[in-house]
Design an enzyme around this catalytic site. Sequence first.
Site, PDB file in Angstrom:
ATOM      1  N   SER A   1      17.712   6.954  -8.572  1.00  0.00           N
ATOM      2  CA  SER A   1      18.543   5.756  -8.412  1.00  0.00           C
ATOM      3  C   SER A   1      17.727   4.476  -8.380  1.00  0.00           C
ATOM      4  O   SER A   1      18.175   3.428  -8.862  1.00  0.00           O
ATOM      5  CB  SER A   1      19.389   5.869  -7.139  1.00  0.00           C
ATOM      6  OG  SER A   1      18.571   5.989  -5.988  1.00  0.00           O
TER       7      SER A   1
ATOM      8  N   THR B   1      18.844  13.217  -7.000  1.00  0.00           N
ATOM      9  CA  THR B   1      18.515  14.533  -6.434  1.00  0.00           C
ATOM     10  C   THR B   1      19.557  15.582  -6.780  1.00  0.00           C
ATOM     11  O   THR B   1      19.234  16.752  -7.006  1.00  0.00           O
ATOM     12  CB  THR B   1      18.372  14.430  -4.903  1.00  0.00           C
ATOM     13  OG1 THR B   1      17.282  13.553  -4.599  1.00  0.00           O
ATOM     14  CG2 THR B   1      18.106  15.783  -4.276  1.00  0.00           C
TER      15      THR B   1
ATOM     16  N   THR C   1      20.560   9.240  -3.700  1.00  0.00           N
ATOM     17  CA  THR C   1      20.968   8.655  -2.422  1.00  0.00           C
ATOM     18  C   THR C   1      20.092   7.479  -2.000  1.00  0.00           C
ATOM     19  O   THR C   1      20.501   6.701  -1.134  1.00  0.00           O
ATOM     20  CB  THR C   1      20.944   9.709  -1.299  1.00  0.00           C
ATOM     21  OG1 THR C   1      19.611  10.238  -1.169  1.00  0.00           O
ATOM     22  CG2 THR C   1      21.921  10.842  -1.588  1.00  0.00           C
ATOM     23  N   ASP C   2      18.901   7.321  -2.590  1.00  0.00           N
ATOM     24  CA  ASP C   2      17.993   6.272  -2.135  1.00  0.00           C
ATOM     25  C   ASP C   2      18.628   4.890  -2.197  1.00  0.00           C
ATOM     26  O   ASP C   2      18.481   4.083  -1.267  1.00  0.00           O
ATOM     27  CB  ASP C   2      16.698   6.289  -2.952  1.00  0.00           C
ATOM     28  CG  ASP C   2      15.748   7.392  -2.504  1.00  0.00           C
ATOM     29  OD1 ASP C   2      16.054   8.059  -1.498  1.00  0.00           O
ATOM     30  OD2 ASP C   2      14.710   7.592  -3.167  1.00  0.00           O
TER      31      ASP C   2
END
Length: 373
Positions: free
Chosen positions: A90, A42, A121-122
């Site tokens: 990710s 992101t 961030t996932d």
Amino acid sequence: MLRRSVLLTAVIALTAGTATAAEQRKAPAKLPKVAVIGTGGTIAGVSKSRVDFQDYESGKLPVSKLVGDLKPEVGRVADVSTVQFGNKGSSAYTMADFRRLTRTVDEQLRTKDAAVVTTGTDTMEEFAYWLDLTVRSDKPVILTGSMRPWTVIGTDAPANLYNAIQLAASGKTTCFGSVIMLNDEIQAAREARKSDALRMDTFNSGAGGALGVVDQDRVRINRAPARVDKCGKPGWKTPFDLDKIAGRGKSLPKVEIAYSYQDAGGEAIKGFADSGAAGVVTAGTGAGGISPAMTKARDEAVEKKDVVFASTTRTGNGAVYDDKADGAVIGAADLSAQKARILLLLSLATTDDVDKVRDWFTTLGTAEFKSRG
């Protein structure tokens, strides 16, 4: 007249000397060298409009563009170079990609003082814990990303990247292993977990709490991971040397996760075992409990397929303690299921000795400070 000329010359000389000293005091020290390694996510995302906070394409902007947007300010805290490792979400990365990422980080740290890895961030917590267990250098490794793309109003992306570089340049996380820097907070890779799908304060460390914070130009460290106890000693490095694993001609083993719930069937565990999984992590209820059907499937997988199991809790907090009487079922303490999978995967890639794997889970995996008494 002569005396006045001599006095004026002396004043000029003294002033010049003072100015030189002041200039020397203001002259910047040699800046730390920080490599920023971009993997996408992101933070490198592009939105269709400035208010598309959730509708955007991740992994579109090169990391050099992100760092470039932080100039000239970032140039006052570090000598920054960039490496474009990849540019995608990710979740799209494979374990083979993870192996290459470790090599990239290690290569950069041979000549740089610290590394920052930008990612989505996932699965950031898995990126972070993998690097925590496999990077051989004790120099700072900081992971950062964002919950909003670079191109929307109110984005957290530039501040997170700037603060991550500032944290890396400070050197204050030397020997900490990998840490995550998001939302001004510093989290240990082992404890950090994503706790909200949308909010910018999504990362926390549960009962352990954050390691510290970055407040403008102040980096404040309040606690440290247990591994700093071995800083400067050979035991600081984990046993998971990817070069040695490659030298043994071994590919990374297949390790899966089975989630328990009311009346859960055993088909997932059986399927994993039949498809060649060397290990399975169970995300159990309470202190690691799994359904009767899953228990039966687990016992059969251990007996017939030599599958090694790690037991975690699905609650998000609390520990599953190890009971050696359980044989090939290892308690994973307070590791999340996804992090226990990383540790089990690397352990089984390194040894076939279940007792050794258990030892790593109950020492390295728990990360407790040991008594010096």
